[in-house]
Design an enzyme around this catalytic site. Structure first.
Site, mmCIF file in Angstrom:
data_model
loop_
_atom_site.group_PDB
_atom_site.id
_atom_site.type_symbol
_atom_site.label_atom_id
_atom_site.label_comp_id
_atom_site.label_asym_id
_atom_site.label_seq_id
_atom_site.Cartn_x
_atom_site.Cartn_y
_atom_site.Cartn_z
ATOM 1 N N GLU A 148 -60.815 -14.344 -19.927
ATOM 2 C CA GLU A 148 -60.069 -15.388 -19.227
ATOM 3 C C GLU A 148 -59.116 -14.748 -18.222
ATOM 4 O O GLU A 148 -58.662 -13.613 -18.404
ATOM 5 C CB GLU A 148 -59.304 -16.258 -20.232
ATOM 6 N N PHE A 149 -58.817 -15.493 -17.167
ATOM 7 C CA PHE A 149 -57.892 -15.033 -16.136
ATOM 8 C C PHE A 149 -56.877 -16.146 -15.848
ATOM 9 O O PHE A 149 -56.704 -16.575 -14.703
ATOM 10 C CB PHE A 149 -58.650 -14.655 -14.862
ATOM 11 N N GLY A 250 -38.096 -7.854 -8.818
ATOM 12 C CA GLY A 250 -37.426 -8.554 -9.900
ATOM 13 C C GLY A 250 -36.885 -7.577 -10.921
ATOM 14 O O GLY A 250 -36.781 -6.370 -10.650
ATOM 15 N N CYS A 257 -49.165 -10.581 -21.529
ATOM 16 C CA CYS A 257 -50.389 -9.878 -21.130
ATOM 17 C C CYS A 257 -50.163 -8.499 -20.523
ATOM 18 O O CYS A 257 -50.730 -7.513 -20.992
ATOM 19 C CB CYS A 257 -51.184 -10.742 -20.155
#
Length: 452
Positions: A148-149, A250, A257
């Site tokens: 999944e992405f 940031g 993940c």
């Protein structure tokens, strides 16, 4: 005759999104999870995850009777396809912990019908898909890698509008059935061997981590030479070979993940005898970024990047790893908070979604339900998560509440010119005037408190 059954094992971010979206596409879906209280809530439409559009799709699937939640894995006996969406957290020495996945495979071995296709959506080390077949002990049940992405905060959109669909298997029949799950979606399908599919997921996340570490290192350079990382980032982003995503500096990268996947990829490289120094440095730059933010806070409230924070009251805006989610896992905001706490600072924090008192990473942080309370008697405010509503706060009121109106904006979310008119001294990341002096002198202008 009832519609064919698609099974999903795991009702976390990936599993619940997969379940709801497949039901939305017209399938009959059974989602199995070991957490009975979660399953009971989901049966009543109570979605425990803050994900835009997800609650609506769950309600739609339940109303149409296309969606079922259960703790009973035996209900998957009639499933044609079963998707494994289980956690593979970072274990000892950074190696992926596959214990939950392996336990599920052991339980499914005696449940699945011959010809059922098992789909590995969990992020797993190279070779896991092949080994899953061995753990099942079923030559009549093919296992396919289908990573999944999904981005947290955009998971529903990303499932229904994917950039690509990756299917890794040597079994053409099984590949066709997995591709068929996504037939209604407009996306390129890449058919590969399982190892390539597994590695592609790790490689994608590691590259995003590299991009973030790059821009954070670039931000430090911008400060030293008087450039503005925001302008530099815009120039970079307009190059279609690079693109604009993940070019905002940031307090570091985190989430559920990137940390575990970079670590797992490093372990894979080491096991294969490959010195992946570039990725190792990516992780090192991320750790250094937290320390650099703490130096900025020290300078903002004491006048020196080495000033003591012992007993200093600080307000924190934002705790989740990014805006749009309630996820605190490996949050860079919490990593910075931990560093500040170790330095002796007294922390008060507000986040619009992170209300989960009792989370171990919130120990030592006083949570409040009003953003203005973080400023009360504070020596400074540290903005750590890019929630848009922080931009719209009444910063003049915040300045009046604070003991010292200094704000360290680790996301470059605020407009310094607007803040200047409200009494705040603004420190950003990688912007002119935000120099992080390597010599620890605090700069020629002296303490920030003298510049109000």
């Amino acid at each position: 005759m009832r519609d064919p059954v698609i099974g999903v094992v795991g009702a976390g971010y990936v599993g619940l999104t997969t379940t709801a979206c497949l039901a939305h596409l017209g399938n009959r879906v059974i989602c199995v999870d070991v957490d009975g209280s979660k399953v009971d809530g989901l049966r009543h439409g109570e979605v425990p995850i803050a994900e835009p559009g997800l609650a609506e799709l769950v309600a739609e699937g339940l109303a149409a009777r296309r969606l079922e939640f259960t703790t009973d894995a035996s209900t998957l006996g009639d499933a044609e396809v079963v998707l494994l969406c289980l956690p593979t957290p970072m274990g000892e020495a950074g190696v992926a912990d596959l214990s939950v996945l392996e336990s599920a495979l052991g339980e499914l071995a005696g449940v699945l019908a011959p010809g059922c296709v098992v789909v590995m959506k969990s992020t797993v080390p190279v070779g896991t898909t092949a080994r899953a077949g061995e753990l099942l002990g079923r030559s009549d049940v093919p296992v396919v890698s289908n990573p999944e992405f999904l981005r947290e905060g955009h998971a529903v959109h990303d499932f229904l509008h994917p950039d690509r669909i990756v299917v890794g298997t040597e079994d053409t029949g099984a590949a066709a059935r997995v591709v068929g799950l996504y037939a209604a979606l407009d996306a390129p399908v890449l058919r590969t061997d399982p190892a390539s599919a597994e590695l592609a997921k790790y490689a994608s996340n590691a590259f995003l981590a590299l991009k973030l570490s790059y821009v954070n290192a670039l931000a430090e350079l911008c400060e030293r030479v008087g450039a503005d990382v925001r302008a530099v980032g815009r120039v970079l982003g307009l190059d279609n070979r690079i693109g604009p995503a993940f070019l905002a500096p940031g307090p570091g990268w985190g989430g559920s993940c990137l940390p575990k996947d970079t670590s797992a990829l490093l372990r894979t490289a080491e096991a294969a005898g490959v010195d992946f120094g570039l990725l190792r440095e990516t992780v090192a730059v991320n750790v250094a970024q937290r320390e650099r933010v703490v130096r900025k806070v020290r300078r903002a409230v004491t006048g020196s990047p080495r000033g003591s924070l012992a007993g200093v009251r600080l307000g924190l805006l934002g705790l989740t790893f990014k805006a749009g989610t309630d996820d605190l896992r490996h949050s860079p905001a919490l990593a910075v908070a931990a560093e500040l706490s170790r330095a002796g600072a007294v922390l008060t924090a507000y986040d619009p979604r992170a209300g989960g008192a009792g989370h171990p990473d919130l120990d030592g942080i006083a949570l409040v339900d009003d953003p203005y309370l973080v400023a009360k008697d504070a020596a400074g405010i540290v903005l750590l998560t890019e929630w848009p509503e922080f931009r719209d706060l009444d910063w003049a009121t915040l300045a009046a509440l604070a003991d010292h109106a200094a704000v360290v904006d680790t996301r470059n979310l605020l407009d310094p010119d607007t803040l200047c008119g409200t009494g705040w001294v603004h420190t950003g990341i990688g912007t002119p005037g935000d120099q992080d002096e390597p010599d620890g002198t605090g700069g020629a202008d002296g303490p920030r408190a003298d510049r109000r």
